[in-house]
Design a protein around this motif. Structure first.
Motif, short mmCIF file in Angstrom:
data_model
loop_
_atom_site.label_atom_id
_atom_site.label_comp_id
_atom_site.label_asym_id
_atom_site.label_seq_id
_atom_site.Cartn_x
_atom_site.Cartn_y
_atom_site.Cartn_z
N HIS A 264 10.29 5.03 12.17
CA HIS A 264 9.44 5.23 11.00
C HIS A 264 10.29 5.66 9.81
O HIS A 264 10.92 6.72 9.82
CB HIS A 264 8.37 6.30 11.29
CG HIS A 264 7.30 5.82 12.21
ND1 HIS A 264 7.49 5.67 13.57
CD2 HIS A 264 6.00 5.44 11.97
CE1 HIS A 264 6.39 5.22 14.13
NE2 HIS A 264 5.47 5.08 13.18
N ALA B 202 4.81 2.13 9.97
CA ALA B 202 3.40 2.15 9.60
C ALA B 202 2.87 0.76 9.29
O ALA B 202 1.67 0.50 9.40
CB ALA B 202 3.18 3.07 8.42
N TYR B 203 3.77 -0.15 8.90
CA TYR B 203 3.40 -1.54 8.61
C TYR B 203 4.44 -2.46 9.23
O TYR B 203 5.57 -2.03 9.54
CB TYR B 203 3.30 -1.78 7.09
CG TYR B 203 2.09 -1.13 6.45
CD1 TYR B 203 0.91 -1.84 6.28
CD2 TYR B 203 2.14 0.20 6.04
CE1 TYR B 203 -0.21 -1.25 5.71
CE2 TYR B 203 1.02 0.80 5.47
CZ TYR B 203 -0.15 0.07 5.31
OH TYR B 203 -1.27 0.66 4.75
N SER B 204 4.08 -3.70 9.37
CA SER B 204 4.98 -4.65 10.03
C SER B 204 6.15 -5.05 9.13
O SER B 204 7.14 -5.59 9.60
CB SER B 204 4.21 -5.91 10.45
OG SER B 204 3.61 -6.54 9.32
N GLN C 12 -4.33 -2.62 3.60
CA GLN C 12 -4.65 -3.30 4.85
C GLN C 12 -3.39 -3.58 5.66
O GLN C 12 -2.32 -3.78 5.11
CB GLN C 12 -5.40 -4.59 4.58
CG GLN C 12 -6.79 -4.41 4.01
CD GLN C 12 -7.54 -5.74 3.87
OE1 GLN C 12 -6.96 -6.81 4.02
NE2 GLN C 12 -8.83 -5.66 3.58
N GLY C 13 -3.54 -3.61 6.98
CA GLY C 13 -2.41 -3.87 7.86
C GLY C 13 -1.76 -2.64 8.42
O GLY C 13 -0.74 -2.72 9.10
N TYR C 14 -2.39 -1.46 8.19
CA TYR C 14 -1.82 -0.20 8.66
C TYR C 14 -1.78 -0.16 10.19
O TYR C 14 -2.77 -0.45 10.86
CB TYR C 14 -2.65 0.97 8.12
CG TYR C 14 -2.19 2.33 8.58
CD1 TYR C 14 -0.96 2.85 8.16
CD2 TYR C 14 -2.97 3.09 9.44
CE1 TYR C 14 -0.55 4.10 8.57
CE2 TYR C 14 -2.57 4.35 9.86
CZ TYR C 14 -1.34 4.85 9.42
OH TYR C 14 -0.91 6.08 9.83
N LEU C 15 -0.62 0.19 10.75
CA LEU C 15 -0.41 0.21 12.19
C LEU C 15 -0.25 1.61 12.75
O LEU C 15 -0.12 1.78 13.97
CB LEU C 15 0.85 -0.60 12.55
CG LEU C 15 0.88 -2.06 12.08
CD1 LEU C 15 2.24 -2.67 12.39
CD2 LEU C 15 -0.25 -2.85 12.75
N GLY C 16 -0.27 2.63 11.89
CA GLY C 16 -0.02 3.99 12.34
C GLY C 16 -1.25 4.66 12.90
O GLY C 16 -2.32 4.05 13.08
N THR C 17 -1.11 5.94 13.17
CA THR C 17 -2.19 6.71 13.77
C THR C 17 -3.10 7.29 12.68
O THR C 17 -2.68 7.49 11.54
CB THR C 17 -1.63 7.86 14.61
OG1 THR C 17 -0.82 8.71 13.78
CG2 THR C 17 -0.78 7.32 15.74
N SER D 288 6.10 2.18 2.47
CA SER D 288 6.37 2.14 3.91
C SER D 288 7.48 1.13 4.15
O SER D 288 7.41 -0.02 3.69
CB SER D 288 5.12 1.73 4.68
OG SER D 288 5.44 1.53 6.06
N SER E 234 9.19 0.90 7.50
CA SER E 234 8.98 0.42 8.88
C SER E 234 8.12 1.42 9.62
O SER E 234 8.06 2.60 9.27
CB SER E 234 10.31 0.23 9.61
OG SER E 234 10.95 1.48 9.82
#
Length: 565
Positions: A420, A453-455, A527-532, A449, A451
């Motif tokens: 992250h 939290a997002y691709s 949009q596209g958020y991958l985190g918690t 961001s 790396s």
């Protein structure tokens, strides 16, 4: 009685020598003066002890000076340079530049506007260290078109000076837009405070100014002289320290001309295009890999798979080679290697890509926190035109305040745990208040961001209502800190009305700026958020809300004039 007094006098001198760490030799020292009154003789003994300490300190300083002179000489020789001029001051320096044999006037290099340049020091002190072509000439892996132009300019300036006129060597507007001319001009015309020593039979080195007045001044001036001598010594040592730094910078810049990255000698590679030679080094080609078409072309191959490497014009081939050359030489963090230009840009693009290169600018990574592609994307998110990043800081809070200063346009890069990574960009300055106060003010900013939290790198806009920065004073950690409104927590800096806290702790503040607290409202995340998402429906660009980052850097991003592709 006299024996006891002399013993006491000698004892004082011996004690002074012992304090200074020096042996005491009674036979080599004059007898200690004596007044005869014990209380006054004690003062005499103190003065003697001080003089002996000065003498011993002078011997130590001389040893340190000898060591410094030796280390500076080693710095010079480590670059392959000589301590004296190579080839005198008359005639020309003949060398092969990128396949073209050129001459550069030695006297021209000694002109006032040239003698402090890296080119003059390279050709007058380091030419013997350069690799050799097949004819035994020194080889300079640079753009021959630029050096040919510069050599002519130097000769014209030399002629003008002989006529009592002046000529300033500078690029015109067209040349300044040519990436090859601009890049090599910046490198070779970079200046140093180091001078070029022209040999002279009349030149003699003094041992020092000494006591020019012959000791005629009164006793009251003796200590003033000593103070002046000490100041002179300090000034001379600062000059040597500055020279050592300049020599290291010069050596770092010219080393790629002298040897490959692993320290091995250069191999000069040559290709003939329409009876014109184009040369470079194995080191320039090997960075592209042995499978690269340009590498193969210099190895004699003309086929890449089933498709032939088509013959190009010599001009375009030289541009391709110089692009590869500049990719090797320009490795400063955050620097941009501009793609080549020519009259026929469409055909040049075809030729560049035929040799396995992309017709686009290449931006070097700012730091280990970013790779090349991430650097390009992250810097683009600052919306600064033609950005030039410069590292300002990595350290504690006090250092950060000093190093960032009044710079405007600050890019924060944070590596939480390698997985992250994120950042923030401030369009203005950090404005520290009085040392024991805090300062909160409105300032446009965004989060980024990199790396985790997002691709892929993603810009996270901040609502205008949260575009505020709070800065604590640099002194007194417990006297100056920013306090959270809802919990017993403090920090030294926060961005976005609490979205990112630095030097954060509970109750805090922390001594380490890397101690952070970071969160973002879910509604503010693109949009596209991958985190918690935590129990308060908040996200984070880090791996957790509260953490100690592995690294933090602050970069100053400035804009420049647009260039024509």
């Amino acid at each position: 009685m006299l024996g006891k007094k002399r013993k006491a006098n000698d004892g004082a001198a011996a004690a002074a020598a012992a304090v200074a760490g020096e042996p005491y030799d009674d036979d080599q020292r004059p007898p200690c003066p004596r007044i005869g009154r014990q209380s006054l003789d004690r003062s005499v003994h103190k003065a003697i002890a001080a003089l002996l300490a000065i003498e011993n300190a002078a011997r130590t300083a001389r040893q340190q000076l000898q060591s410094k002179a030796h280390s500076i000489k080693e710095i010079i020789e480590s670059t392959g340079a000589r301590v004296e001029l190579t080839g005198g001051i008359d005639g020309e320096v003949e060398l092969n530049v990128g396949g073209r044999v050129l001459g550069v006037s030695r006297k021209g290099l000694l002109l006032e506007q040239m003698r402090h340049t890296y080119l003059a020091h390279l050709l007058l002190y380091c030419v013997d260290a350069l690799p050799r072509d097949e004819e035994g000439r020194p080889f300079l892996d640079a753009d021959p078109l630029y050096i040919d132009w510069l050599s002519d300019e130097i000769s014209i300036a030399e002629g003008k000076e002989a006529q009592g006129q002046e000529k300033t060597i500078q690029l015109d507007d067209t040349q300044a837009r040519d990436p090859s001319f601009a890049a090599w001009h910046e490198l070779f015309m970079k200046t140093t405070s180091l001078d070029i020593d022209v040999p002279s039979e009349d030149a003699e080195m003094d041992e020092g100014e000494g006591d020019k007045d012959g000791g005629k001044e009164g006793e009251g001036s003796v200590m003033d002289k000593i103070r002046r001598y000490i100041e002179g010594y300090d000034a001379a040592m600062k000059e040597l320290d500055g020279a050592a730094g300049q020599l290291k910078d010069f050596g770092k810049t010219v080393r790629p001309f002298i040897c490959a990255e692993d320290g091995s000698k250069h191999q000069v590679k040559t290709v003939t295009i329409l009876r014109k030679k184009v040369s470079t080094t194995e080191a320039t080609l090997s960075q592209l890999g042995p499978g690269n078409p340009l590498y193969k072309r210099f190895s004699g191959e003309v086929v890449q798979g089933d498709e032939p490497i088509r013959q190009t014009s010599c001009e375009h081939f030289m541009r391709v080679v110089d692009f590869a050359r500049r990719l090797r030489f320009e490795n400063r963090p955050g620097s941009v290697v501009r793609h080549p230009t020519a009259r026929d840009m469409d055909q040049l693009k075809v030729d560049v890509e035929m040799f396995g290169l992309k017709m686009e600018d290449v931006q070097r990574p700012l730091s280990p926190i970013l790779n090349t592609d991430e650097t390009r994307e992250v810097v683009a998110m600052t919306d600064v035109p033609n950005p030039t990043p410069k590292l300002l800081y990595s350290g504690d809070f006090g250092t950060m305040v000093d190093k960032v200063g009044d710079a405007s346009g600050l890019l924060f890069l944070v590596n939480h745990d390698d997985t992250h990574r994120f950042g923030a960009f401030l369009q203005g300055q950090l404005k520290p208040p009085d040392p024991t106060q805090t300062n909160e003010y409105k300032l446009p900013l965004c989060l980024i961001s990199i790396s985790g939290a997002y691709s892929r790198p993603t810009k996270v806009p901040i609502p205008e209502a949260r575009q505020w920065v709070s800065v604590a004073g640099r002194d007194g950690w417990m006297r100056a800190s920013i306090t959270a409104g809802n919990v017993d927590s403090r920090g030294k800096l926060h961005l976005g009305r609490g979205y990112l806290w630095l030097a954060f702790a509970r109750p805090g503040p922390a001594d380490d700026l890397r101690s952070m607290h970071h969160w973002v409202k879910k509604v503010d995340l693109p949009q596209g958020y991958l985190g918690t998402i935590n129990s308060s429906s908040d996200g984070t660009l880090a791996a957790s809300n509260t953490f100690t980052a592995k690294e933090i850097e602050i970069w100053h991003v400035t804009g420049g004039a647009a260039t024509t592709a």
